[in-house]
Design a protein around this motif. Sequence first.
Motif, PDB file in Angstrom:
ATOM      1  N   GLY A 473      -6.543  -4.006  -0.593  1.00 49.50           N
ATOM      2  CA  GLY A 473      -5.413  -4.638  -0.562  1.00 49.50           C
ATOM      3  C   GLY A 473      -3.955  -3.744  -0.223  1.00 49.50           C
ATOM      4  O   GLY A 473      -3.089  -4.238  -0.169  1.00 49.50           O
ATOM      5  N   LYS A 474      -4.353  -2.327  -0.067  1.00 48.74           N
ATOM      6  CA  LYS A 474      -3.266  -1.581   0.337  1.00 48.74           C
ATOM      7  C   LYS A 474      -3.202  -1.521   2.177  1.00 48.74           C
ATOM      8  O   LYS A 474      -4.239  -1.244   2.687  1.00 48.74           O
ATOM      9  CB  LYS A 474      -3.259  -0.282  -0.091  1.00 48.74           C
ATOM     10  CG  LYS A 474      -3.277  -0.291  -1.653  1.00 48.74           C
ATOM     11  CD  LYS A 474      -3.302   1.007  -2.382  1.00 48.74           C
ATOM     12  CE  LYS A 474      -3.062   1.140  -3.702  1.00 48.74           C
ATOM     13  NZ  LYS A 474      -1.554   0.435  -4.162  1.00 48.74           N
ATOM     14  N   PRO A 475      -1.983  -1.681   2.681  1.00 43.13           N
ATOM     15  CA  PRO A 475      -2.134  -1.412   4.309  1.00 43.13           C
ATOM     16  C   PRO A 475      -2.420  -0.001   4.659  1.00 43.13           C
ATOM     17  O   PRO A 475      -1.964   0.846   3.854  1.00 43.13           O
ATOM     18  CB  PRO A 475      -0.592  -1.889   4.631  1.00 43.13           C
ATOM     19  CG  PRO A 475       0.109  -2.765   3.344  1.00 43.13           C
ATOM     20  CD  PRO A 475      -0.784  -1.974   2.142  1.00 43.13           C
ATOM     21  N   VAL A 476      -3.003   0.073   5.539  1.00 44.84           N
ATOM     22  CA  VAL A 476      -3.556   1.488   6.197  1.00 44.84           C
ATOM     23  C   VAL A 476      -3.000   1.636   7.626  1.00 44.84           C
ATOM     24  O   VAL A 476      -3.000   0.738   8.414  1.00 44.84           O
ATOM     25  CB  VAL A 476      -5.118   1.767   5.841  1.00 44.84           C
ATOM     26  CG1 VAL A 476      -5.478   1.762   4.324  1.00 44.84           C
ATOM     27  CG2 VAL A 476      -5.836   0.958   6.668  1.00 44.84           C
ATOM     28  N   ASN A 477      -2.584   2.897   7.828  1.00 46.74           N
ATOM     29  CA  ASN A 477      -2.186   3.125   9.149  1.00 46.74           C
ATOM     30  C   ASN A 477      -2.457   4.593   9.542  1.00 46.74           C
ATOM     31  O   ASN A 477      -2.324   5.096  10.595  1.00 46.74           O
ATOM     32  CB  ASN A 477      -0.631   3.129   9.388  1.00 46.74           C
ATOM     33  CG  ASN A 477      -0.237   1.953   9.140  1.00 46.74           C
ATOM     34  OD1 ASN A 477      -0.155   1.012  10.126  1.00 46.74           O
ATOM     35  ND2 ASN A 477       0.565   1.546   8.062  1.00 46.74           N
ATOM     36  N   SER A 478      -3.311   5.274   8.821  1.00 41.74           N
ATOM     37  CA  SER A 478      -3.869   6.547   8.989  1.00 41.74           C
ATOM     38  C   SER A 478      -5.217   6.804   8.321  1.00 41.74           C
ATOM     39  O   SER A 478      -5.572   6.072   7.431  1.00 41.74           O
ATOM     40  CB  SER A 478      -2.971   7.720   8.855  1.00 41.74           C
ATOM     41  OG  SER A 478      -2.627   7.787   7.378  1.00 41.74           O
ATOM     42  N   GLU A 479      -6.029   7.698   8.552  1.00 43.11           N
ATOM     43  CA  GLU A 479      -7.302   8.026   8.186  1.00 43.11           C
ATOM     44  C   GLU A 479      -6.984   8.507   6.435  1.00 43.11           C
ATOM     45  O   GLU A 479      -7.632   8.281   5.555  1.00 43.11           O
ATOM     46  CB  GLU A 479      -7.952   9.063   8.713  1.00 43.11           C
ATOM     47  CG  GLU A 479      -9.468   9.260   8.058  1.00 43.11           C
ATOM     48  CD  GLU A 479     -10.252  10.050   8.760  1.00 43.11           C
ATOM     49  OE1 GLU A 479     -11.177   9.334   9.902  1.00 43.11           O
ATOM     50  OE2 GLU A 479     -10.148  11.092   9.237  1.00 43.11           O
TER      51      GLU A 479
END
Length: 509
Positions: A473-479
């Motif tokens: 449920g948490k947006p991710v933009n990096s590893e």
Amino acid sequence: MKRIGLIALAAFVGGVSAIGAYKLLDHNSDALSLTEKQNVLFASNPSKIASTGAIDFVQAAAAVSPAVVHIKTTFSGTSSSGGNSPMDMMEQLFGGGGRRQQRAPRAASGSGVILTPDGYIVTNNHVVENAEKVEVVLSDRRKVVAKVIGTDPNTDLALIKVEASNLPIVKMGNSDNVQIGEWVLAVGFPLNLQTTVTAGIVSAKGRAIGILGREQQLPTEEEYEEYQRTGRAPAPKANSSIESYIQTDAAINPGNSGGALVNANGELVGINAAIASQTGTNEGYGFAIPVNLAKKILEDFKKYGAVKRGFIGVSFQPLDADAAERLNIKDINGLYVNDVVAGGAAEAAGIKKGDIIKKIGETDIYDSPDLQEKIGRMSPGDKVQLTILREGKLKALSVTLKGDSNVASTKTASAVKTGSTMGKLGASFAPAPAELKARYRVKSGVVVTGVEPGKLFDTLDLSKGLLITSVNGKPVNSEKEVQDALPFSRNGMTVISGVGPNGSFTFTF
């Protein structure tokens, strides 16, 4: 006298075998599939009457009713376009048209069918989708919290699990044997009533009513907001739904969703899913998902937490006299291939645009459900024989089905810098380029740049090039954000969401 003794001995041996099998099942329950559990549990209780031969439904109703449960769901915050209530499917099929207004339902209800004594329950996806809490009211009036094992909007099926034992169950039948005109019972909790049994006949099979396709075409909240700002309509979305409903005139109402459609012998042949109505209540036509399709989907939920679908990799249209005239062809039966997916199973097998699919195996194809349901029961790697018509000649082709991610573009993955492989997931990630996020209309995302054979992403058929938008449920933009989000699992289950060439997806494991 001797004959009576032999009958008594046979009954005793059968009973002992059934008890022994049940004890074995009880000790090694989780290793068996849902179907294997059912086979053991019903080994000593063969069908005594033909499914169409019962004069009344007293025995069938008594056998099934204790194993059909009332499901109550609760939600928080404002609702999205995802459809939180079992009423939503009905409203979309014959509702007011256009976008639904935002609502904030605090509670909703539906039905479910217990399949195993240790608490696996089948219901509809739209009954439990987006619910924060799922409660099951058992036949003995106990209320227990359920865990969602898997959901699939493409078939509107879901599998949930309660922690209980020795529960009553419904025997799964064979929906292929269902006949038009056969008596069936619908069992569920309509209109917030207690267990209700209604009777009718099978009116039709293989019905596609467009309800799941419409759900997939609905814009997200973000797309709707952008449309209000800019006036630009969102791009069309791929429709990968499977509709091949059993149609019945047994009375089905809101709240019956996820309940049982059983034959006169008390065997589960369908999962009630929708009604055709101008008012939102029963007007004579209900639709149930065939249990033979459900079996495959449910086994995937139990094994993987998500559906592993096999795809042919074609777009097509059913033929009739009008379609044949538009296409300037003579055939009015079969599926006309409009396009072939690059890198897909059909392309590899030699299927071309303009071919007409006439058979799957030995079964003639007349409409979309004839093909889609049978393919829906299969997995990536399975082989299927298709008979196609090309230039007036029939040709049999063996097609090896592929997973949806097997035909994903790898160009995106090669265009970004490869990150390090994460041990738990068996994959590597890199920040998604802005143009890629804009193309898919998402605000966050990392691209899968590598997958380790045999590790988690590989077993889930998540391949290079896919865009992962959120973890737990948490947006991710990096590893690093992927790594940081992993501990935030709910009930020990990790949820990964993303988007690819075939639309959005969510995996739970």
